[in-house]
Design a protein around this motif. Structure first.
Motif, PDB file in Angstrom:
ATOM      1  N   ASN A  74       0.951  -1.014  -0.074  1.00 56.51           N
ATOM      2  CA  ASN A  74       0.041   0.020  -0.044  1.00 56.51           C
ATOM      3  C   ASN A  74       0.811   1.268   0.226  1.00 56.51           C
ATOM      4  O   ASN A  74       0.476   2.282  -0.552  1.00 56.51           O
ATOM      5  CB  ASN A  74      -0.846   0.043   1.296  1.00 56.51           C
ATOM      6  N   TYR A  75       1.796   1.258   0.712  1.00 59.74           N
ATOM      7  CA  TYR A  75       2.792   2.327   0.685  1.00 59.74           C
ATOM      8  C   TYR A  75       3.377   2.818  -0.657  1.00 59.74           C
ATOM      9  O   TYR A  75       3.385   3.960  -1.055  1.00 59.74           O
ATOM     10  CB  TYR A  75       3.959   1.973   1.689  1.00 59.74           C
ATOM     11  N   PHE A  76       3.834   1.666  -1.508  1.00 54.51           N
ATOM     12  CA  PHE A  76       4.398   1.864  -2.970  1.00 54.51           C
ATOM     13  C   PHE A  76       3.229   2.216  -3.793  1.00 54.51           C
ATOM     14  O   PHE A  76       3.701   2.971  -4.671  1.00 54.51           O
ATOM     15  CB  PHE A  76       5.013   0.723  -3.149  1.00 54.51           C
ATOM     16  N   ASP A  77       1.932   1.623  -3.518  1.00 55.37           N
ATOM     17  CA  ASP A  77       0.828   2.009  -4.342  1.00 55.37           C
ATOM     18  C   ASP A  77       0.711   3.384  -4.254  1.00 55.37           C
ATOM     19  O   ASP A  77       0.348   4.075  -4.996  1.00 55.37           O
ATOM     20  CB  ASP A  77      -0.396   1.218  -3.810  1.00 55.37           C
ATOM     21  N   ALA A  78       0.735   3.998  -2.980  1.00 53.40           N
ATOM     22  CA  ALA A  78       0.540   5.419  -2.756  1.00 53.40           C
ATOM     23  C   ALA A  78       1.293   6.297  -3.302  1.00 53.40           C
ATOM     24  O   ALA A  78       0.959   7.299  -3.867  1.00 53.40           O
ATOM     25  CB  ALA A  78       0.318   5.700  -1.214  1.00 53.40           C
ATOM     26  N   LEU A  79       2.596   5.934  -3.426  1.00 50.60           N
ATOM     27  CA  LEU A  79       3.800   6.523  -4.126  1.00 50.60           C
ATOM     28  C   LEU A  79       3.454   6.720  -5.419  1.00 50.60           C
ATOM     29  O   LEU A  79       3.689   7.685  -6.129  1.00 50.60           O
ATOM     30  CB  LEU A  79       4.923   6.031  -3.672  1.00 50.60           C
ATOM     31  N   ASN A  80       3.176   5.418  -5.979  1.00 50.79           N
ATOM     32  CA  ASN A  80       2.842   5.390  -7.588  1.00 50.79           C
ATOM     33  C   ASN A  80       1.815   6.455  -7.854  1.00 50.79           C
ATOM     34  O   ASN A  80       1.753   6.786  -8.964  1.00 50.79           O
ATOM     35  CB  ASN A  80       2.852   3.929  -7.933  1.00 50.79           C
ATOM     36  N   ASN A  81       0.667   6.198  -7.000  1.00 54.97           N
ATOM     37  CA  ASN A  81      -0.701   6.934  -7.487  1.00 54.97           C
ATOM     38  C   ASN A  81      -0.493   8.529  -7.266  1.00 54.97           C
ATOM     39  O   ASN A  81      -1.194   9.000  -7.960  1.00 54.97           O
ATOM     40  CB  ASN A  81      -1.668   6.209  -6.796  1.00 54.97           C
ATOM     41  N   SER A  82       0.387   8.905  -6.547  1.00 54.02           N
ATOM     42  CA  SER A  82       0.348  10.368  -6.034  1.00 54.02           C
ATOM     43  C   SER A  82       1.609  11.055  -6.952  1.00 54.02           C
ATOM     44  O   SER A  82       1.993  12.164  -6.668  1.00 54.02           O
ATOM     45  CB  SER A  82       0.601  10.364  -4.671  1.00 54.02           C
ATOM     46  N   PHE A  83       2.353  10.209  -7.663  1.00 54.95           N
ATOM     47  CA  PHE A  83       3.763  10.741  -8.218  1.00 54.95           C
ATOM     48  C   PHE A  83       3.555  11.662  -9.028  1.00 54.95           C
ATOM     49  O   PHE A  83       4.152  12.869  -8.932  1.00 54.95           O
ATOM     50  CB  PHE A  83       4.194   9.406  -9.010  1.00 54.95           C
ATOM     51  N   ASP A  84       2.492  11.915  -9.881  1.00 57.88           N
ATOM     52  CA  ASP A  84       2.311  13.197 -10.661  1.00 57.88           C
ATOM     53  C   ASP A  84       1.208  13.858 -10.246  1.00 57.88           C
ATOM     54  O   ASP A  84       0.739  14.952 -11.131  1.00 57.88           O
ATOM     55  CB  ASP A  84       2.296  12.644 -12.291  1.00 57.88           C
ATOM     56  N   THR A  85       0.740  13.878  -9.116  1.00 52.50           N
ATOM     57  CA  THR A  85      -0.533  14.539  -8.648  1.00 52.50           C
ATOM     58  C   THR A  85      -0.318  15.444  -7.299  1.00 52.50           C
ATOM     59  O   THR A  85      -1.147  16.253  -7.163  1.00 52.50           O
ATOM     60  CB  THR A  85      -1.519  13.463  -8.411  1.00 52.50           C
ATOM     61  N   VAL A  86       0.696  15.300  -6.590  1.00 60.06           N
ATOM     62  CA  VAL A  86       1.015  16.156  -5.673  1.00 60.06           C
ATOM     63  C   VAL A  86       2.293  16.869  -5.718  1.00 60.06           C
ATOM     64  O   VAL A  86       2.969  16.780  -6.447  1.00 60.06           O
ATOM     65  CB  VAL A  86       1.215  15.038  -4.193  1.00 60.06           C
ATOM     66  N   SER A  87       2.307  17.929  -4.863  1.00 60.62           N
ATOM     67  CA  SER A  87       3.598  18.477  -4.859  1.00 60.62           C
ATOM     68  C   SER A  87       4.963  18.001  -4.264  1.00 60.62           C
ATOM     69  O   SER A  87       4.768  16.970  -3.717  1.00 60.62           O
ATOM     70  CB  SER A  87       3.504  19.879  -3.902  1.00 60.62           C
ATOM     71  N   TRP A  88       6.094  18.632  -4.601  1.00 61.23           N
ATOM     72  CA  TRP A  88       7.055  18.047  -4.016  1.00 61.23           C
ATOM     73  C   TRP A  88       7.031  17.784  -2.596  1.00 61.23           C
ATOM     74  O   TRP A  88       7.615  16.621  -2.230  1.00 61.23           O
ATOM     75  CB  TRP A  88       8.278  19.141  -4.510  1.00 61.23           C
ATOM     76  N   ASP A  89       7.068  18.700  -1.689  1.00 65.44           N
ATOM     77  CA  ASP A  89       6.949  18.291  -0.299  1.00 65.44           C
ATOM     78  C   ASP A  89       5.747  17.387   0.065  1.00 65.44           C
ATOM     79  O   ASP A  89       6.069  16.718   0.964  1.00 65.44           O
ATOM     80  CB  ASP A  89       6.505  19.989   0.302  1.00 65.44           C
ATOM     81  N   GLU A  90       4.677  17.316  -0.700  1.00 65.75           N
ATOM     82  CA  GLU A  90       3.792  16.376  -0.507  1.00 65.75           C
ATOM     83  C   GLU A  90       4.313  15.052  -0.697  1.00 65.75           C
ATOM     84  O   GLU A  90       4.269  13.870   0.221  1.00 65.75           O
ATOM     85  CB  GLU A  90       2.343  16.670  -0.947  1.00 65.75           C
ATOM     86  N   PHE A  91       4.931  14.812  -1.675  1.00 65.50           N
ATOM     87  CA  PHE A  91       5.577  13.522  -2.173  1.00 65.50           C
ATOM     88  C   PHE A  91       6.606  13.212  -1.048  1.00 65.50           C
ATOM     89  O   PHE A  91       6.816  12.059  -0.572  1.00 65.50           O
ATOM     90  CB  PHE A  91       5.937  13.557  -3.462  1.00 65.50           C
ATOM     91  N   ARG A  92       7.281  14.039  -0.693  1.00 65.69           N
ATOM     92  CA  ARG A  92       8.471  13.902   0.132  1.00 65.69           C
ATOM     93  C   ARG A  92       8.086  13.434   1.502  1.00 65.69           C
ATOM     94  O   ARG A  92       8.466  12.541   2.263  1.00 65.69           O
ATOM     95  CB  ARG A  92       9.311  15.618   0.282  1.00 65.69           C
ATOM     96  N   GLU A  93       6.826  14.162   2.168  1.00 68.88           N
ATOM     97  CA  GLU A  93       6.166  13.563   3.396  1.00 68.88           C
ATOM     98  C   GLU A  93       5.949  12.276   3.062  1.00 68.88           C
ATOM     99  O   GLU A  93       5.949  11.398   4.204  1.00 68.88           O
ATOM    100  CB  GLU A  93       5.106  14.628   3.706  1.00 68.88           C
ATOM    101  N   LEU A  94       5.312  11.776   2.058  1.00 68.82           N
ATOM    102  CA  LEU A  94       4.703  10.532   1.842  1.00 68.82           C
ATOM    103  C   LEU A  94       5.988   9.648   1.908  1.00 68.82           C
ATOM    104  O   LEU A  94       5.710   8.537   2.393  1.00 68.82           O
ATOM    105  CB  LEU A  94       4.087  10.436   0.550  1.00 68.82           C
ATOM    106  N   VAL A  95       7.087   9.771   1.116  1.00 64.83           N
ATOM    107  CA  VAL A  95       8.372   9.031   1.382  1.00 64.83           C
ATOM    108  C   VAL A  95       8.513   8.660   2.628  1.00 64.83           C
ATOM    109  O   VAL A  95       8.936   7.583   3.154  1.00 64.83           O
ATOM    110  CB  VAL A  95       9.563   9.556   0.284  1.00 64.83           C
ATOM    111  N   TYR A  96       8.583   9.844   3.448  1.00 63.92           N
ATOM    112  CA  TYR A  96       9.213   9.808   4.759  1.00 63.92           C
ATOM    113  C   TYR A  96       8.272   9.024   5.783  1.00 63.92           C
ATOM    114  O   TYR A  96       8.363   8.875   6.969  1.00 63.92           O
ATOM    115  CB  TYR A  96       9.678  11.191   5.318  1.00 63.92           C
ATOM    116  N   SER A  97       7.200   8.610   5.242  1.00 63.84           N
ATOM    117  CA  SER A  97       5.934   7.956   5.984  1.00 63.84           C
ATOM    118  C   SER A  97       6.169   6.410   6.113  1.00 63.84           C
ATOM    119  O   SER A  97       5.387   5.833   6.891  1.00 63.84           O
ATOM    120  CB  SER A  97       4.702   8.176   5.699  1.00 63.84           C
ATOM    121  N   PHE A  98       7.154   5.907   5.710  1.00 61.55           N
ATOM    122  CA  PHE A  98       7.316   4.224   5.557  1.00 61.55           C
ATOM    123  C   PHE A  98       7.536   3.941   7.140  1.00 61.55           C
ATOM    124  O   PHE A  98       8.464   4.557   7.723  1.00 61.55           O
ATOM    125  CB  PHE A  98       8.635   4.028   4.548  1.00 61.55           C
TER     126      PHE A  98
END
Length: 361
Positions: A231-255
């Motif tokens: 689910n973590y990598f699914d979320a990264l994949n689904n949000s890759f082109d839809t969220v801002s840099w900082d939002e994606f960064r926050e998601l990366v660090y949520s593991f």
């Protein structure tokens, strides 16, 4: 590779053009370039042999006889010879002397050192704070030798580029022509690498679930953890082109790594395989954290801070090129790279992104 038949192929293609029944091409209208002088001589010899055979077969064909007579004047040579020939023929358009000489490496080393010294002296005299910052970046407390070495290294790299001034302008624009970290050239590279990592990790997390399902009891103990990975990598994949840099960064660090715990399966092959795969997944997360270590604001600030320093480095290379060229011209010397660039100057007109070929007559 040697012996691969390159010369035979060239001879066959030349003969095909010379003997075209509808539009035969005269040998003096062709430019045939080889890697070595020996290959050029061999090519002329083989073409001569083939033309002689054609003349024997068609004794009344005047065109074939004419080609054999013009063969010694045909443009069959190495790249260096071709460039040198046109530079000496059209020297007046290049503002050089026709009798220039190719310099020895020792002569070039002396002139290069003098040009570098003059370059640094000129830039120090300008007292530009951005240049001082460049010196600090590439030198130590004892000397600025490191800066000089990097100027030469960049210059030598650029000499392999046909239009290095255009290259420098293009690369410098990378530090200004962007609106966010994501659309900078470095952000694009980071996104490309991140996408590759995510795709691989997502496939591996799915493979982990498939492997664990082969042992139902084991799967019942670890399913929550394995599905959380997926689910973590699914979320990264689904949000890759839809969220801002900082939002994606926050998601990366949520593991959340968690612990793969399944009593009774300590040395079980399935457990060992799944555990090894999770180690790879965790290394993928570490790679992503390195890529997105800095915030959007920090990335943009760093790129903008580098612009004046890079601009000064490029200026150093341009000043060095000018002074080095002047010193060589004073001695009526050139190197092979000079000759190639002169030939390009004669043959090609470069306007921004457009390239036009010139006809020399």
């Amino acid at each position: 590779a040697a012996g691969s038949g390159k010369t035979a192929v060239l001879v066959e293609r030349v003969l095909r053009m010379l003997t075209d029944p509808e539009n035969p091409v005269s040998i003096d209208r062709l430019l045939i370039v080889t890697y070595t002088r020996a290959a050029a001589a061999q090519l002329k010899e083989r073409i001569s042999q083939k033309l002689s055979e054609l003349i024997l077969a068609y004794p009344d064909n005047r065109f074939y006889r004419r080609q054999l007579l013009m063969l010694p004047r045909a443009h069959i040579s190495t790249v260096d010879s071709f460039c040198s020939d046109i530079c000496r023929e059209f020297f007046h358009e290049l503002n050089i002397k026709r009798d220039y000489k190719i310099a020895e490496q020792g002569q070039l080393s002396v002139l290069s050192a003098s040009a570098l010294e003059e370059t640094l002296n000129q830039l120090y005299e300008e007292r530009n704070p951005d240049f001082y910052e460049l010196v600090r970046c590439f030198s130590n407390s004892k000397s600025d030798r490191g800066l000089g070495e990097n100027i030469i290294k960049l210059y030598e790299f650029l000499r392999s580029h046909p239009f290095f001034d255009v290259w420098l302008d293009q690369k410098l624009s990378y530090y200004t022509d962007f609106t966010s970290a994501s659309d900078s050239i470095w952000g694009q590279v980071i996104h490309k690498n991140a996408k590759r990592i995510i795709d691989y990790a997502l496939t591996l997390s799915e493979k982990n679930i498939e492997t664990a399902e082969a042992e139902p009891e084991f799967m019942s103990k670890v399913s929550t953890l394995l599905y959380r990975d997926k689910n973590y990598f699914d979320a990264l994949n689904n949000s890759f082109d839809t969220v801002s840099w900082d939002e994606f960064r926050e998601l990366v660090y949520s593991f959340e790594a968690g612990v793969l715990s399944a009593r009774g399966y300590k040395e079980h092959p399935v457990k060992l395989k799944v555990s090894a795969n999770r180690d790879i997944l965790k290394s993928c997360v570490s790679e992503l954290k390195e890529l997105f270590e800095a915030s959007e604001q920090r990335c943009v600030e760093d790129i903008k801070a580098l612009h004046p320093v890079v601009s000064q480095m490029f200026k150093c290379v341009r000043v060095y090129d000018e002074k080095y060229s002047q010193l060589k011209a004073q001695k009526n010397l050139a190197d092979f790279s000079d000759v190639e660039h002169w030939a390009l100057e004669l043959l090609v007109k470069h306007n921004g992104a457009d390239v036009e070929f010139e006809y020399l007559d």
